[in-house]
Design an enzyme around this catalytic site. Structure first.
Site, short mmCIF file in Angstrom:
data_model
loop_
_atom_site.label_atom_id
_atom_site.label_comp_id
_atom_site.label_asym_id
_atom_site.label_seq_id
_atom_site.Cartn_x
_atom_site.Cartn_y
_atom_site.Cartn_z
N GLU A 6 0.80 -1.22 0.00
CA GLU A 6 0.00 0.00 0.00
C GLU A 6 0.84 1.28 0.00
O GLU A 6 0.88 2.01 -0.97
CB GLU A 6 -1.01 -0.03 1.16
CG GLU A 6 -2.04 -1.13 0.94
CD GLU A 6 -3.11 -1.18 2.01
OE1 GLU A 6 -2.89 -0.65 3.12
OE2 GLU A 6 -4.18 -1.76 1.73
C1 HEC Z 1 -3.42 1.14 -1.53
C2 HEC Z 1 -4.74 1.49 -1.13
C3 HEC Z 1 -4.97 1.93 0.29
C4 HEC Z 1 -4.35 2.94 0.98
C5 HEC Z 1 -3.23 3.84 0.50
C6 HEC Z 1 -5.02 3.01 2.25
N1 HEC Z 1 -5.99 2.07 2.33
FE1 HEC Z 1 -7.29 1.86 3.81
N2 HEC Z 1 -7.86 0.09 3.06
C7 HEC Z 1 -7.44 -0.42 1.86
C8 HEC Z 1 -7.83 -1.81 1.77
C9 HEC Z 1 -7.58 -2.74 0.60
C10 HEC Z 1 -8.46 -2.12 2.99
C11 HEC Z 1 -8.96 -3.49 3.42
C12 HEC Z 1 -7.75 -4.31 3.82
C13 HEC Z 1 -8.08 -5.54 4.62
O1 HEC Z 1 -9.17 -5.63 5.16
O2 HEC Z 1 -7.21 -6.42 4.73
C14 HEC Z 1 -8.48 -0.88 3.76
C15 HEC Z 1 -9.10 -0.75 5.00
C16 HEC Z 1 -9.22 0.48 5.66
C17 HEC Z 1 -10.09 0.73 6.78
C18 HEC Z 1 -11.02 -0.27 7.43
C19 HEC Z 1 -12.45 -0.04 7.04
C20 HEC Z 1 -13.33 -1.11 7.61
O3 HEC Z 1 -14.53 -1.07 7.37
O4 HEC Z 1 -12.83 -2.02 8.29
C21 HEC Z 1 -9.89 2.03 7.16
C22 HEC Z 1 -10.57 2.78 8.27
C23 HEC Z 1 -8.88 2.56 6.28
N3 HEC Z 1 -8.52 1.60 5.36
C24 HEC Z 1 -8.31 3.81 6.41
C25 HEC Z 1 -7.12 4.14 5.77
C26 HEC Z 1 -6.22 5.19 6.21
C27 HEC Z 1 -6.44 6.09 7.39
C28 HEC Z 1 -5.19 5.21 5.32
C29 HEC Z 1 -3.96 6.07 5.33
C30 HEC Z 1 -3.15 5.99 6.52
C31 HEC Z 1 -5.46 4.16 4.34
N4 HEC Z 1 -6.61 3.53 4.66
C32 HEC Z 1 -4.68 3.90 3.24
C33 HEC Z 1 -6.77 0.28 0.89
C34 HEC Z 1 -5.97 1.37 1.17
#
Ligand code: HEC
Ligand code: HEC
Length: 457
Positions: free
Chosen positions: A213
């Site tokens: 990521e």
């Molecule tokens: C490359 C794409 C990407 C980036 C950059 C990213 N995310 Fe995500 N995010 C995801 C993915 C894919 C998941 C699910 C991963 C898993 O469940 O294993 C996720 C899950 C989440 C969730 C959980 C939501 C839930 O319903 O459980 C949150 C909150 C979140 N991200 C916030 C953030 C924050 C804050 C950042 C920056 C610090 C960030 N993400 C950066 C792709 C990204």
């Protein structure tokens, strides 16, 4: 009409003709008798003959009606014909699966609170929100300085997702899971598809260090990137007090505080629960009832329609930081259906053990679900209707029209030497459409408008 039905109809028709002929003959001979030998009483025989004939006609009529009824389109009579789905002894591998209890007790529907709860050690303040927002949009938190949280969670006029099947991080690397929306994540008591993070603070530390990521080598490296930008120092002092140092923990706290403002308590469903009885269409109301009676609520429950979420005890009050917890992890797919193979649903086993033959997943929120395709942990499914079919069959063991599941399942437990019978929901195409209509009522008015405005551009 099947040949069998036609056969029945022929029998019915023949019976009517025969009966009518008999009556005519009897009445005729009776009249002849009456005409020839006036005076000799024969009224008894006439009544008997008429009664007999009428009986035969009535019986034939019934037979014809039943035959016609069974020839009606199936869904018209499915409701009264549940018993037609005969019991089936399930394969031994299923017998360990506990039957899903259908909620009989009254289910309480809740509107989304107007504010999200915050943990005592990270109260939400305007200063923290401003800082967190800036960090959320800052690509310098990634190794290649080109991926921000907002790259995958589009919240400026967007629905908090990246609209990809699975996300793309630094250097164009593709991850294995679909990005859930950050809208209303603040009401989730556990985060990620497999529920591995216990708070937003905890969660926010994941992506920067994830090699696919954002790819940063350490939390300290992330903090250093933030220190490198002099603009952040006053913002941190405003948010956390004079003289506080910039740490990875505080970066995560500020981002979490900002995320607690990303909430949508303005869905038609919320307006309905708050008292606007016109907020839902008849189809949505039917869907709402089905969502409860078929047992979707046994998993997707509470104001956030998830497994473990925060609640407000009284509308208008700030939500209490207590999670309603109906056990947030579930086996998925629960029952064997062809969908598992079609959408490759068992390759990733989530929180399942090393030898699991299928995944264990957190029950996700269904807020704004109509606005956030594609669906499921691997983003394999594009249509919401298809997801509802998958849920109904694989999580509830429902029968959908001719679909191969069975309305009534008999479980055999070899350990306890017990047999138990469970009624599974029987749904038709219209029920599925009503459930989808209800899910549409969980879409925020504001978000839907923004999405529509964007599409017009
Ligand atoms: C490359 C794409 C990407 C980036 C950059 C990213 N995310 Fe995500 N995010 C995801 C993915 C894919 C998941 C699910 C991963 C898993 O469940 O294993 C996720 C899950 C989440 C969730 C959980 C939501 C839930 O319903 O459980 C949150 C909150 C979140 N991200 C916030 C953030 C924050 C804050 C950042 C920056 C610090 C960030 N993400 C950066 C792709 C990204
Ligand atoms: C036994 C628990 C259970 C029941 C019952 C259940 N679900 Fe689910 N639902 C889940 C789980 C677990 C997931 C996540 C699946 C995954 O990891 O891909 C999910 C995912 C979903 C999704 C996709 C969410 C997304 O963002 O991709 C929808 C929509 C959904 N469920 C609707 C329903 C409906 C409608 C019903 C009733 C017909 C229902 N569910 C019944 C456990 C359940």
């Amino acid at each position: 009409m099947s040949p069998e039905d036609i056969g029945f109809l022929l029998v019915g028709f023949t019976a009517v003709v025969v009966a009518a002929t008999v009556i005519v003959m009897l009445v005729k001979s009776e009249l002849a008798v009456a005409a020839g030998e006036v005076g000799k009483s024969s009224g008894g025989r006439l009544v008997l003959a008429v009664a007999l004939g009428m009986g035969v006609i009535a019986f034939s009529f019934k037979l014809t009606v039943f035959t016609l009824m069974s020839a009606l389109p199936k869904q018209t009579i499915d409701r009264v014909m549940v018993e037609r789905h005969f019991a089936q002894i399930v394969p031994a591998s299923w017998s360990t699966m506990p039957p899903i209890p259908l909620k009989e007790e009254p289910y309480q529907w809740q509107a989304l609170p107007y504010t999200a709860p915050a943990p005592p050690d990270n109260p939400t303040t305007p200063e923290k929100i401003a800082l967190g927002k800036r960090l959320f949009f800052d690509p310098n938190l990634s190794l290649t300085r080109d991926v921000a949280c907002a790259s995958c969670h589009d919240v400026t006029g967007g629905t908090g997702i990246d609209s990809r099947r699975t996300s793309m991080g630094i250097r164009g690397q593709i991850g294995g899971r679909n990005a859930p929306t950050v809208w209303n994540a603040a009401f989730q008591a556990v985060l990620f598809w497999d529920g591995r993070a216990a708070s937003l603070e905890d969660q926010a530390k994941g992506p920067p260090l994830n090699p696919i990521e954002m790819g940063m080598p350490s939390g300290e490296a992330v903090a250093q990137r933030v220190r490198d930008n002099p603009a952040y120092e006053p913002l941190f002092e405003d948010a956390f007090g004079m003289g506080t140092s910039i740490t990875f923990d505080r970066v995560a706290q500020a981002i979490a505080a900002y995320e607690r403002t990303l909430i949508t308590p303005d869905a038609p469903y919320d307006r309905f629960v708050r008292g606007d009885r016109t907020a839902l269409t008849p189809a949505q109301l039917r869907g709402m009832a089905l969502f409860q009676t078929t047992g979707c609520v046994s998993c997707h429950s509470g104001a956030n329609f998830s497994g473990a979420s925060f609640v407000n005890l009284k509308d208008g009050d700030p939500p209490a930081a207590v999670a309603i917890d109906n056990g947030f992890l579930r086996m998925f797919p629960g029952n064997d259906t062809p969908y598992a193979q079609k959408y490759n649903l068992t390759a990733d086993i989530g929180a399942g053990g090393p030898n699991a033959d299928r995944g264990v997943w957190r029950i996700p929120s269904l807020r704004n679900v109509a606005l956030t395709p594609p669906y499921l942990h691997n983003g394999a499914v594009d249509s919401l209707e298809e997801v509802v079919r998958i849920m109904a069959t694989s999580q509830l063991g429902a029968t959908i029209d001719g679909n191969s599941q069975h309305g009534r399942v008999v479980f055999w437990s070899p350990e306890q030497q017990r047999v138990s019978k469970v009624d599974r929901p029987v749904l038709n195409d219209r029920d599925i459409k009503d459930l989808v209509a209800f899910l549409n009522s969980l879409s925020s008015d504001g978000l839907a408008q923004q999405v529509a405005a964007r599409q017009r551009k």
